[in-house]
Design a protein around this motif. Structure first.
Motif, PDB file in Angstrom:
ATOM      1  N   PHE B  81      41.040  33.579  39.690  1.00  0.00           N
ATOM      2  CA  PHE B  81      41.909  34.290  38.735  1.00  0.00           C
ATOM      3  C   PHE B  81      43.348  34.368  39.273  1.00  0.00           C
ATOM      4  O   PHE B  81      44.305  34.068  38.545  1.00  0.00           O
ATOM      5  N   ALA B  98      42.049  34.324  32.247  1.00  0.00           N
ATOM      6  CA  ALA B  98      41.727  35.692  32.672  1.00  0.00           C
ATOM      7  C   ALA B  98      40.536  36.230  31.880  1.00  0.00           C
ATOM      8  O   ALA B  98      39.611  36.825  32.462  1.00  0.00           O
ATOM      9  N   ILE B 101      37.307  34.489  33.046  1.00  0.00           N
ATOM     10  CA  ILE B 101      36.821  34.982  34.349  1.00  0.00           C
ATOM     11  C   ILE B 101      36.264  36.404  34.203  1.00  0.00           C
ATOM     12  O   ILE B 101      35.211  36.732  34.769  1.00  0.00           O
ATOM     13  N   MET B 136      40.382  42.843  38.985  1.00  0.00           N
ATOM     14  CA  MET B 136      41.316  41.742  38.670  1.00  0.00           C
ATOM     15  C   MET B 136      42.769  42.215  38.759  1.00  0.00           C
ATOM     16  O   MET B 136      43.615  41.503  39.288  1.00  0.00           O
TER      17      MET B 136
END
Lengths: 168, 157
Positions: B81, B98, B101, B136
């Motif tokens: 990512f 994004a 993932i 993330m």
């Protein structure tokens, strides 16, 4: 949950002193590496502490506990942070004295014995509590592996930095 | 069987990292792996050991597989990512990557539950969505700061 101790005593003071002394040493050492490499060398020690303590000391192994009880505490987190300066100084001296390839195994052995000594002191002060027949000697293997990987990492990053400098 | 499935997933992630164009330097990848692993193991250990939100299986294979996934699968997906997020590609591609993932992380989490590797005690899918979104966000933030560390250093010299 297994409780070994409820007081703020020797194990907590040991971790705090180690943390302050360790980071003070790193701070006052002359600069030797690019910032990124220096961060990686420091964080490698913290990572190896987390890696082994969060695999060997949790289920299904449960080979030892860290600090006052079998749960994960703030003091455990601080004790892992205290590994950072050790890995940085390891690489710092390695680079400073330009250890020859034939002397690398000896260099790793000296540091592993030193780490073993530190673990023995930690054990006496109650930072570690061994379970299920775990022995200090088992950690010796871990130190040898962790430090060998760190030497490998150092050479890879050095080579990469040189290549990058040539490209620029 | 769980070990086989998760080794396959982890290896597919490694293939994706190898195949995708590399926008970060070697030192950035090493740093991200170390930092992401510290983040992931800390959060999972706290959730399982202290807060008792999640409970892992008592089966040795399942427990070891879950450990392997925590130590490699999640950190590597976060690296994938960050590599995409900090690349000079179009914004639309970044968001598409994004989302893909993020969906993978959550689908694998459902797989963990489905295969009995993890048991939800005081946990539901909403918690997973929030946790992986935070992973993330944090990962991209530290990657951004780390990449800029060199530029700041050059400016100081």
């Amino acid at each position: 949950m297994i409780v070994y101790d409820n007081r703020f005593d020797a194990n907590e003071w040991f971790v705090i002193v180690l943390l302050f002394v360790g980071y003070a040493v790193v701070y006052f050492l002359p600069r030797r590496f690019p910032a990124k490499n220096a961060i990686v060398y420091g964080i490698y020690g913290v990572f190896s502490g987390f890696l082994f303590d969060h695999t060997l000391s949790v289920s299904p192994f449960n080979l030892y506990d860290v600090n006052d009880n079998s749960n994960f505490q703030v003091m455990d987190f601080l004790s892992y942070l205290s590994y950072g300066p050790f890995s940085y100084v390891f690489v710092y001296l390695f680079d400073r004295y330009q250890i020859k390839p034939s002397w690398i195994p000896a260099y790793i052995l000296v540091w592993s014995l030193f780490a073993l000594g530190m673990e023995w002191v930690s054990l006496q002060l109650g930072v570690f509590h061994y379970r299920r027949g775990y022995k200090l000697a088992y950690s010796f293997l871990i130190y040898l592996i962790v430090q060998s990987v760190l030497v490998r990492l150092y050479f890879s990053l050095q080579k990469f930095s040189k290549n990058e400098a040539i490209t620029k | 069987m769980t070990l086989f499935i998760f080794l396959l997933i982890i290896w597919l992630v490694i293939i994706l990292i190898a195949v995708f164009p590399h926008h970060l330097a070697l030192v950035d990848y090493v740093f991200l792996y170390l930092a992401n692993t510290i983040l992931v193991v800390t959060v999972f250990t706290t959730l399982m050991l202290d807060m008792k939100y999640l409970a892992e299986s008592t089966d040795v294979e399942k427990s070891l597989t879950f450990m392997l996934y925590r130590l490699t699968g999640i950190p590597l997906l976060l690296i994938l990512f960050c590599n995409l997020w900090l690349s000079p590609v179009k914004q639309a591609y970044k968001w598409f990557g994004a989302v893909a993932i993020f969906a993978t992380l959550n689908l694998v989490q459902l797989l963990l539950k489905g295969l009995g590797m993890v048991r939800y005690v005081r946990w539901d899918i909403t918690h997973s969505l929030v946790m992986y979104a935070l992973f993330m966000a944090f990962s991209s933030l530290i990657a951004w700061l780390f990449v800029r560390a060199e530029r700041r250093e050059v400016r100081h010299l």
